[in-house]
Design an enzyme around this catalytic site. Sequence first.
Site, mmCIF file in Angstrom:
data_model
loop_
_atom_site.group_PDB
_atom_site.id
_atom_site.type_symbol
_atom_site.label_atom_id
_atom_site.label_comp_id
_atom_site.label_asym_id
_atom_site.label_seq_id
_atom_site.Cartn_x
_atom_site.Cartn_y
_atom_site.Cartn_z
ATOM 1 N N GLU A 20 4.920 9.798 1.975
ATOM 2 C CA GLU A 20 5.248 10.145 0.351
ATOM 3 C C GLU A 20 6.659 11.149 1.985
ATOM 4 O O GLU A 20 6.248 11.241 2.979
ATOM 5 C CB GLU A 20 5.080 11.466 0.032
ATOM 6 C CG GLU A 20 4.164 10.695 -1.446
ATOM 7 C CD GLU A 20 3.255 11.200 -2.600
ATOM 8 O OE1 GLU A 20 4.025 12.720 -2.254
ATOM 9 O OE2 GLU A 20 2.898 10.915 -3.455
ATOM 10 N N SER B 41 -1.617 8.886 16.675
ATOM 11 C CA SER B 41 -2.174 8.990 17.022
ATOM 12 C C SER B 41 -2.371 11.082 17.566
ATOM 13 O O SER B 41 -4.066 10.910 18.259
ATOM 14 C CB SER B 41 -1.096 9.091 18.940
ATOM 15 O OG SER B 41 -0.954 7.738 19.808
ATOM 16 N N GLU B 42 -1.939 11.130 17.288
ATOM 17 C CA GLU B 42 -1.911 12.930 17.597
ATOM 18 C C GLU B 42 -3.725 13.334 16.643
ATOM 19 O O GLU B 42 -4.543 14.007 16.294
ATOM 20 C CB GLU B 42 -1.301 13.884 16.950
ATOM 21 C CG GLU B 42 -0.131 14.135 18.433
ATOM 22 C CD GLU B 42 0.390 12.890 18.082
ATOM 23 O OE1 GLU B 42 1.255 12.569 19.641
ATOM 24 O OE2 GLU B 42 0.956 11.817 17.654
ATOM 25 N N PHE C 93 1.020 -0.675 0.155
ATOM 26 C CA PHE C 93 -0.414 -0.150 0.087
ATOM 27 C C PHE C 93 1.134 1.013 -0.092
ATOM 28 O O PHE C 93 1.721 1.010 0.690
ATOM 29 C CB PHE C 93 -1.022 0.451 1.306
ATOM 30 C CG PHE C 93 -2.200 1.067 0.983
ATOM 31 C CD1 PHE C 93 -2.994 0.871 0.484
ATOM 32 C CD2 PHE C 93 -1.846 2.167 2.430
ATOM 33 C CE1 PHE C 93 -3.998 1.800 0.950
ATOM 34 C CE2 PHE C 93 -2.726 3.193 2.394
ATOM 35 C CZ PHE C 93 -4.026 2.829 1.699
ATOM 36 N N GLY D 183 12.555 -5.825 34.955
ATOM 37 C CA GLY D 183 14.292 -5.520 35.580
ATOM 38 C C GLY D 183 14.617 -5.448 34.482
ATOM 39 O O GLY D 183 14.768 -5.058 33.330
ATOM 40 N N GLU E 225 -0.571 4.224 9.950
ATOM 41 C CA GLU E 225 -1.837 4.106 9.726
ATOM 42 C C GLU E 225 -2.564 5.455 10.481
ATOM 43 O O GLU E 225 -3.498 5.336 10.903
ATOM 44 C CB GLU E 225 -3.044 3.016 9.683
ATOM 45 C CG GLU E 225 -2.237 2.301 8.798
ATOM 46 C CD GLU E 225 -2.649 1.082 9.486
ATOM 47 O OE1 GLU E 225 -4.254 0.574 8.758
ATOM 48 O OE2 GLU E 225 -2.131 -0.686 7.933
ATOM 49 N N GLY F 72 3.219 12.481 5.368
ATOM 50 C CA GLY F 72 2.480 11.192 5.735
ATOM 51 C C GLY F 72 0.778 11.674 6.874
ATOM 52 O O GLY F 72 0.551 11.000 6.097
ATOM 53 N N ILE G 106 6.638 2.321 2.682
ATOM 54 C CA ILE G 106 5.957 1.820 2.252
ATOM 55 C C ILE G 106 5.905 0.031 2.739
ATOM 56 O O ILE G 106 7.449 -0.857 2.491
ATOM 57 C CB ILE G 106 6.060 1.402 1.019
ATOM 58 C CG1 ILE G 106 6.008 3.049 0.330
ATOM 59 C CG2 ILE G 106 5.359 0.582 0.333
ATOM 60 C CD1 ILE G 106 4.254 3.667 0.679
ATOM 61 N N LEU H 127 1.516 4.585 -0.070
ATOM 62 C CA LEU H 127 0.077 5.963 0.467
ATOM 63 C C LEU H 127 1.300 7.413 0.361
ATOM 64 O O LEU H 127 1.229 8.314 0.425
ATOM 65 C CB LEU H 127 -0.778 6.553 1.071
ATOM 66 C CG LEU H 127 -1.534 6.652 1.398
ATOM 67 C CD1 LEU H 127 -2.249 7.949 0.200
ATOM 68 C CD2 LEU H 127 -2.139 7.108 2.563
#
Length: 384
Positions: free
Chosen positions: A128, A366-367, A124, A339, A363, A132, A158, A126
Amino acid sequence: MDKSYLGWPFFEERHRALAAAIERWCADHLPVKHGDVDAACRALVAALGRDGWLNYSAIDPDAAGSLDVRTLCLLRETLARHDGLADFAFAMQGLGAGAISLFGNKEQRQWLKRTRAGTAIAAFALSEPKSGSDAANLETTASREGDGYVLDGEKTWISNGGIADFYVVFARTGEAPGAKGISAFLVPAEVTGVSVAEKLEVAAPHPLARIRFEGARVPASALLGRPGEGFKIAMSVLDIFRSTVGAAALGFARRALEESVRRVRTRHLFGAPMFDLQMVQAYIAEMALDVDAAALLVYRAAWTKDQGAQRITREAAMAKLFATERAQAVIDKAVQIHGGDGVRRGHIVERLYREIRALRIYEGASEIQKVVIARQTFGASFGA
C-alpha cells in the site's frame, strides 16, 4: 554456458531434464517484443500455460501435492536469462496464486486450473502507499456486512495490476491489533468497486498498477483461510517465492557474465584481446564467484524447503539478499566491460541493468532482509 551447477546434490535427475527442456523452449520462443507490455505479458502467460510451464507455478487442484521450489527457481533463472518479462509473467502467476495453493479450499482452488492453463492472470495485492516494507501496517479494510465483506482502500505496485483476472487482497478485518487483524480475500477483477487508479511506469517495463477498492463487496466464501490469518498467509507465500526472486537475479547475472565473456574474447584493445588485461580478468573472476555463491544460497534455500522444512525464513532471506545485491554488482561490471554499448538503449546489458534494480526492493527490500537475517540469527543463537 556453464551447466556444471546442475550436478550439485541439490538436484535430482528430473530437475536436470526440466532445465534442459525449458532451455530449449526459451531458445525457440524468447525474447518477445515489449512494445505493448500488457499485451506482451498476456501473450507470455498464454504461451507458458499452453506449453505446460505454468503447471509448475501452482498445485494441481485435483491431486495432492506441494510446490517444488527447486523447480520454480530453475524455471525463473532460465526465463530471466532469456527475457525479464517472461520471468515476470511466470513468477507473478505463481505469487498471485500462491495463497490459493497453500490455503485455498476446494472451490477456491478451481481458479488454479485457469492460472495453470494460462487462461486467467493472477495478482498478489499486499503493498500500500503507506505500507510497503511494513506489511502489517496496511490500511485497506474489509468490513463484515451481512453474508459477505466490503473492501475499501488502495493497493500499489501491484504486479499484473490492470490485466489480472483476480487479486489476492490483504485487508484489515480487526480481529486483533497489527498483523493479527489482517485477512486474505480472493477478489475477481470484475467485482464492482475494483478499479485501476493508475498504471505505473518503471525502469524495466512491467504491468504494474495502483488498484482502488471502493465498496467492493465479496461473499464470505472469498475469505482465504480463517479471519485474522492474512499476515500468516502472506508471509508463507513470500517464504516460498522469495527464494525464486534470488533465482531470477541469478539468471540476470549469468546472462551478464555470458555476454561479458563473449565480449572480452572477441574485442581487442591495444593490439590484444580484452581478456589479456589483468583488470578484465579480475572482473570476470569476481563475476563468476558472485554467480556461483548466489546459486549456492538460492538452491540451498529451495532444497531445504523441498525437504519438508515448514519455514525457510532465514535461508530465503539470505538467498534473496545476496543474489540480488551481487547480481547488481555483476551487471554493473558487465556494463563497464561493454563500454558505450553497455549504456546503449536496447542492448542486452543495458536491459539487464534496468531489470535487476527492482529485485533489490520488491518482496522485501535488501534492508528488510538484513533485519530478518539478524533476528533469525539472534533467535537461533539465544533461543529468543
